[in-house]
Design an enzyme around this catalytic site. Structure first.
Site, PDB file in Angstrom:
ATOM      1  N   PHE A 326       0.829  -1.216   0.000  1.00  0.00           N
ATOM      2  CA  PHE A 326       0.000   0.000   0.000  1.00  0.00           C
ATOM      3  C   PHE A 326       0.855   1.255   0.000  1.00  0.00           C
ATOM      4  CE2 PHE A 326      -1.965   3.180   2.992  1.00  0.00           C
ATOM      5  CZ  PHE A 326      -2.853   3.716   2.072  1.00  0.00           C
ATOM      6  N   HIS A 327       0.440   2.242  -0.769  1.00  0.00           N
ATOM      7  CA  HIS A 327       1.082   3.555  -0.808  1.00  0.00           C
ATOM      8  C   HIS A 327       0.040   4.612  -0.457  1.00  0.00           C
ATOM      9  CE1 HIS A 327       3.216   7.130  -1.959  1.00  0.00           C
ATOM     10  NE2 HIS A 327       4.193   6.489  -2.566  1.00  0.00           N
TER      11      HIS A 327
END
Length: 470
Positions: A326-327
């Site tokens: 996840f970013h």
């Protein structure tokens, strides 16, 4: 074009190997048509087919999108001889100069659809790849109109007479195209993945997982960095690694695919996160373990850049374990990050399986959104609650025994370090008590290679050594 329609696991569309050979085949067929039937390839009916194909590759996915990609590739190659010939007949530098000006504007536009948060007027093109593709096809149509307007019937007859002696040369071109296609098919066969990958320490049921923001595989001197990345990933013995800022499917990035290169050289399964048409900076999951299922998420981003996530289920020693890459959004977009935090906490909390989060969170430990990521709602634990010196990268987990944690310096590959956690599958989570390395079996320790000065600028930093837990 394959990645434009990629949707994750189980595989529902083409793969770079072996189906990349089909792309080359379509391009060869298109060029052969362009060399042999210029009158037909510059017809408006053929242009309509090319425009429809461009719409399909832009909006479609899996095999349907790829069929559109093949047709688009064939059409562009078929039209190129006519457009090049028509432009050459003009013989005016201004024609080429104006053409390259339009090309550069389109190159900027197809980057601005993602980089809208950082450029003037960017919101106008936010997530508008369809506009860029439409403009591209309209400009191609303008070129086609010009080529047809300047090519009268008498001119075409003279050109055909001139080309009669060149038919033998054309047959040579077609023979070369056929040879190149055979070569492409052979390479695709030889490069076909064996899918027999093994983790580094299978007898211990050990999983070494890492997170790294790789800045589009360009190092600090703007040289391609995938080979240096490969070396350090192998030396750290990473079984699972999440890579962020990996969308290289842009002209300015060379339309490279670092994920494919790393997967082949390291012997790993690969999942390319939300594709280029989803307008994110990209996320990649590489795994020594088979990927049973994966889902790509675009987290809420009403103001800033889109936040990508990969939620995958891996077969780790017969146990289904979830991994999320996840970013998060930017620091300036507070509401975006809050919404993304709520979304991801719910996603992780709803998973009934053990889970590892490999992430870029943009928060201080034990403050703000951190307390939602690590909470009763998410059921997640921090890989090292005592590590206060973090802001971007975090590793969280649940349902596994965390035995080690290390921070490895980046050298000059990117602007972000590598964080690594070691976990045992099938054992209870354990405590946060730090223990000396001597109490850890040798096969479960971090490599000694990165102690002291390390190697090639990579070393254990912050703590200057790995940490181990009871």
């Amino acid at each position: 074009m394959i990645l434009w329609g990629w949707e994750g696991y189980p595989v529902r569309g083409p793969l770079a190997v072996p189906h990349g050979a089909l792309t080359i085949f379509a391009m060869a067929i298109g060029l052969a048509l362009g060399l042999s039937y210029q009158d037909r390839t510059r017809s408006w009916a053929f242009y309509g087919v090319g425009s429809a194909a461009a719409a399909i590759v832009t909006r479609g996915s899996s095999w349907f999108g790829y069929v559109g990609a093949l047709a688009t590739a064939a059409y562009l190659m078929a039209l190129s001889p006519s457009l090049i010939s028509a432009t050459a007949r003009l013989g005016k530098p201004a024609t080429f100069g104006f053409g390259f000006l339009i090309y550069n504007l389109l190159v900027l536009a197809h980057v601005w659809v993602v980089a809208y948060a950082f450029v003037p007027g960017g919101p106008l093109l936010r997530e508008r790849t369809d506009w860029v593709m439409t403009a591209t096809m309209l400009f191609i149509g303008a070129g086609l109109y010009s080529a047809n307007y300047r090519s009268t019937s008498s001119q075409r007859a003279r050109e055909r007479r001139k080309l009669t002696p060149a038919r033998k040369i054309r047959s040579y071109y077609l023979s070369i195209l056929a040879a190149l296609q055979l070569l492409a098919a052979s390479i695709a066969y030889l490069r076909f993945p064996p899918y027999n990958y093994q983790p580094y320490h299978a007898p211990d049921r050990l999983v070494t997982a890492g997170i790294w923001t790789v800045h589009f595989s360009l190092d600090n001197d703007m040289w391609s960095s995938e080979r240096r990345m490969r070396d350090v990933i192998r030396e750290l013995e990473l079984d699972v690694v999440g890579l962020l800022e990996t969308d290289l499917q842009r002209i300015i990035m060379g339309n490279r695919d670092t994920s494919q290169f790393l997967a082949e050289d390291l012997g790993m399964y690969v999942d390319y996160g939300p594709g280029p048409t989803q307008h994110t900076w990209g996320a990649v999951l590489l795994s020594k373990f088979p990927i049973l299922n994966s889902t790509h998420h675009l987290l809420p981003s009403p103001v800033g850049e889109l936040a990508p996530a990969i939620h995958a289920t891996l077969d780790m020693y017969g146990t289904a374990v979830d991994v999320v890459v996840f970013h998060s959004g930017q620091e300036e977009d507070v509401e975006d990050r809050r919404l993304q935090t709520e979304y991801l906490a719910q996603l992780m909390g709803d998973s009934p399986r053990p889970l590892i989060l490999l992430s870029y969170l943009v928060t201080k430990p034990k403050e703000g959104n951190y307390n939602t990521y690590v909470s009763a709602r998410s059921k997640m634990r921090d890989v090292d609650p005592s590590d206060w010196d973090r802001w971007c990268e975090y590793i969280l987990y649940k349902g596994l025994k965390r035995i080690g944690y290390a921070r490895v310096s980046r050298s000059t590959i990117t602007d972000t370090e590598i964080q690594v956690g070691k976990f045992l599958v099938g054992q209870p989570e354990g405590s946060d008590n730090i223990i000396p390395e001597e109490r850890v079996p040798a096969s479960q320790r971090f490599p000694a290679l990165f102690r002291g000065e390390g190697v090639r600028g990579h070393r254990y930093h912050v703590f200057n050594e790995p940490r181990y837990f009871d």
